[in-house]
Design an enzyme around this catalytic site. Structure first.
Site, PDB file in Angstrom:
ATOM      1  N   SER A 132      17.518 -41.906  86.014  1.00 61.16           N
ATOM      2  CA  SER A 132      16.886 -40.607  86.242  1.00 61.16           C
ATOM      3  C   SER A 132      17.531 -39.936  87.462  1.00 61.16           C
ATOM      4  O   SER A 132      18.729 -39.685  87.455  1.00 61.16           O
ATOM      5  CB  SER A 132      15.381 -40.788  86.410  1.00 61.16           C
ATOM      6  N   HIS A 192      11.778 -40.706  78.068  1.00 62.18           N
ATOM      7  CA  HIS A 192      12.387 -41.017  79.348  1.00 62.18           C
ATOM      8  C   HIS A 192      12.403 -42.509  79.647  1.00 62.18           C
ATOM      9  O   HIS A 192      13.303 -42.991  80.343  1.00 62.18           O
ATOM     10  CB  HIS A 192      11.611 -40.283  80.447  1.00 62.18           C
ATOM     11  N   ASP A 225      13.000 -37.035  75.509  1.00 65.95           N
ATOM     12  CA  ASP A 225      12.753 -37.102  76.950  1.00 65.95           C
ATOM     13  C   ASP A 225      12.403 -35.708  77.493  1.00 65.95           C
ATOM     14  O   ASP A 225      13.232 -34.801  77.436  1.00 65.95           O
ATOM     15  CB  ASP A 225      14.003 -37.633  77.643  1.00 65.95           C
TER      16      ASP A 225
END
Length: 717
Positions: free
Chosen positions: A555, A676, A641
């Site tokens: 991320s 995600h 995501d």
């Protein structure tokens, strides 16, 4: 891989303009989710990654089997007391998801751990996630809350990873689901005391949690009432319930500002009361304490108000708030600001406060009696560790549940007697064929280019030869601390003579608020140079060499990976970037995308600020891909995501393929049925971990086939 040809995404030139500057983006078209060529390309990349890693299939299976063999698959969590029950979760061999259970106090746990959930006397299955998943390729339980009297259960289910969930309710006395159903909900819900009213959160089109709604059981969801709406797009809404059960909390936070409202849990349809009106740059969090009839109720407040960069503890009377005397002018000092200790939270119990703090880069817990007894800082056994306040739902208790782990110590739940300080181990995470004394962990301090000292946590097999292969992990954003915790999967690295390290870089919260401030906005480059300094330290001190040094991050940590790959590609043999935020400039320029506006306080607003535009452009990984020899790369994405859109890693890989001059492999794997956080089931997650670890081992070590043997490879083949 001489016979494998990577997929090449076609170039379709798009000119992006801002502040008189033009950027050419040849892969902007990959944002078009409905374009059939997009899915075709992602599938081709998945096939290429599978083929390119096929020679590691045996290693992947071995690592998966190692993880599976170390985990006790049929197990139960440490029970947590609430009311007349103790609550816990079970996992069952062969099943992907948890089973949530409870049993009355005084009833012993099942003598046979292999017995099915609910088989023991008095044990009740509240919710079986495996039944709810019902063959869906993705499943996540987003909310789970038992009503105050323990008669009802509220739960929310996400079946695609998009993080929008459907809220449902279950009658626990009869084991049946109620007809009530509320769609499009987000994280967070809170029961009122009437056993019929629930407050929940909804996101807007940009996935910003922006509304709090009230649902009454037995009524259509179309009749639900909007309780609060946050119109400032920099702010997100959260809800909770105080430990005392007296109030529901509606909290609205930006990255730098807070505002909290109290809702009477006995009168949830009544008006809310603001604790302190928002004031830019002032953050606060509250904890209710229910005192005796003569003392009155109190709110304890953790705040940075009053130049308290590392936060201080204050208090105010509920009676003052109800009388309209709100805000910091009516707050009393309880604990002053400390420059060397970050106060993160306060938890109030009948006779004690518990302060969650950070000092010298480590978490610590401080017990403060609400009387004349001296306070107590809880001691921890390891040099490098992570400790936190566990679930403690009971206000009137003299026992505190603590969670503890380290890079060598599996998670341990223990109870601390708040009166005499004695500790009782409740549960140690069982790990088969693992002895923590076979490993050692240390904390080093690394000098950054500007003189800052960066904590570096390291773990390796005891007696491991140096230099050895190393995997260096980092994050460094949002004041999130990357704490040293145990990982079953990581043992497969350590057993092969690979050292694991964590660079606690600026942008995280390990060394207080200043550590965060020095790694965001116009100081973001510190995050990258700190990580590079830690990598250089490992090389210069003889721990490793660049030929056997790998890096990983996900991320915002994936942005870190992209930045260091551009800045110092020769320093790393391989990099793992999971759901990486690598096209950050284009994303932050687009306020229509999920979460963009709320991110401006973290990264800056390049749309209105030309200087910030230039600064972000100077480090944005996608914009700074160069014709140079890059490390081997394993990159992941999630089609659903909402946090880092799938096209960011896809565009980055496409540009790297067209630009990089080296021959090291670049793999992109996109989860087409997840978001995600990757696959939702535990076995799917283990397979993903095994694939990532196999990629790392294949790149930096030739000890992959021999667990327990130190690596003999120092130079790259």
């Amino acid at each position: 891989m001489p016979d494998l040809q990577p997929p090449l995404a076609p170039r379709r030139e798009t000119i992006l303009r801002a502040h008189g500057d033009e950027r050419v983006d040849d892969w902007f078209w990959l944002r078009e989710r409905e374009d059939p060529e997009v899915l075709t390309y992602l599938r081709a990349e998945n096939e290429y990654a599978a083929a390119g890693l096929a020679h590691t299939d045996e290693l992947q299976r071995a690592i998966f089997d190692e993880i599976k063999s170390r985990v006790v698959e049929t197990d139960a969590s440490a029970p947590v007391r609430r009311g007349t029950y103790e609550y816990f979760t079970r996992t069952i061999e062969g099943l992907e998801y948890a089973v949530h259970c409870r049993r009355p106090l005084g009833i012993a746990a099942a003598p046979d751990p292999q017995s099915p959930p609910g088989a023991a006397e008095g044990e009740q299955v509240l919710l079986d996630e495996n039944a709810l998943a019902s063959g869906s390729p993705y499943f996540a339980l987003r909310n789970l809350a038992v009503s105050p009297n323990g008669t009802l259960l509220a739960f929310a289910v996400d079946l695609d990873g998009g993080e929008r969930a459907t809220l449902r309710f279950r009658d626990l006395a009869h084991g049946v689901d109620l007809p009530d159903e509320v769609t499009d909900t987000y994280y967070g819900l809170a029961w009122a005391n009437d056993e019929a009213t629930v407050l929940y959160v909804r996101p807007d089109a940009a996935m910003r949690p922006s509304q709090v709604w009230r649902h009454t059981l037995g009524t259509p969801s179309a009749d639900d009432v909007l309780v609060f709406e946050e119109i400032d797009e920099r702010f997100s809404v959260h809800i909770g319930r105080t430990r005392t059960g007296r109030y529901l909390l509606i909290a609205s936070h930006s990255k730098v500002t807070s505002e909290i409202l109290l809702v009477d849990a006995d009168a949830p349809s009544g008006p809310s009361i603001v604790v302190a009106p928002r004031s830019t740059g002032i953050e606060y969090h509250v904890e209710h304490h229910r005192q005796d009839a003569t003392g009155g109720d109190v709110l304890y407040i953790v705040t940075n108000q009053g130049d308290a960069e590392n936060f201080r503890l204050a208090s105010t009377d509920i009676s003052d708030i109800k009388a309209g005397r709100v805000g910091s002018d009516h707050w009393r000092d309880v604990r002053a600001h400390r420059a060397d200790v970050r106060l993160e939270a306060v938890d109030a119990f009948a006779d004690h406060l518990v302060l969650s703090e950070r000092a010298d880069g480590l978490e610590q817990l401080r017990v403060v009696p609400l009387g004349s007894d001296p306070e107590r800082l809880l001691e921890m056994p390891d040099e490098v560790y992570s400790a936190w306040l566990g679930p403690n739902p009971e206000f009137s208790t003299t026992t505190l549940r603590i969670g503890y782990t380290s890079l060598v110590q599996p998670r341990t739940d223990f109870d601390v007697d708040l009166v005499d300080g004695t500790r009782t181990v409740v549960k140690v995470q069982p790990v088969a064929d693992y002895d923590p004394t076979d490993y050692e962990t240390h904390r080093f301090w690394v000098d950054a280019p500007d003189g800052a000292r960066i904590p570096l946590s390291v773990v390796h097999r005891r007696g491991c030869d140096q230099p050895s292969p190393v995997l260096l992990n980092g994050y460094g954003s949002y004041e999130v601390s990357l704490d040293p915790t145990f990982s079953v999967a990581r043992v497969s690295l350590l057993e092969r003579g690979i050292t694991f390290a964590i660079a606690h870089v600026r942008g995280g919260g390990e060394l207080g608020r200043a550590w965060y401030e020095q790694g965001r906005l116009g100081h973001k480059r510190n995050t990258f140079t700190d990580f590079i300094a830690c990598a250089d330290y490992l090389v210069n001190e003889g721990f490793t060499t660049p030929d056997v040094l790998a890096a990983s991050g996900g991320s915002a940590g994936g942005l870190l990976m992209g930045a260091v790959a551009n800045l110092r590609p020769e320093l790393f043999r391989a990099i793992v970037a999971e759901v990486p935020f690598v096209d950050c400039l284009t994303t932050i320029l687009d306020p229509s995308l999920p979460l963009t506006i709320t991110e401006w306080d973290e990264w800056g607003d390049p749309g209105t600020d030309p200087a910030m535009y230039a600064y972000i452009k100077s480090y944005a990984p996608y914009d700074n891909v160069q014709p140079q020899d890059y490390p081997a790369l394993f990159v992941t994405g999630g089609l659903n995501d909402p946090r880092v859109q799938y096209w960011e890693p896809a565009k980055w890989v496409a540009k790297l393929r067209a630009t990089a001059t080296g021959t090291r492999p670049i793999f992109l794997k996109t989860e087409l049925d997840a978001g995600h956080h990757g696959p939702s089931g535990r076995y799917g997650a283990w397979r993903d971990q095994a694939q990532v670890l196999a990629f790392v081992i294949d790149q930096i070590s030739d000890a992959g086939s021999a667990p327990g043997q130190p690596s003999g490879r120092i130079a790259a083949s």
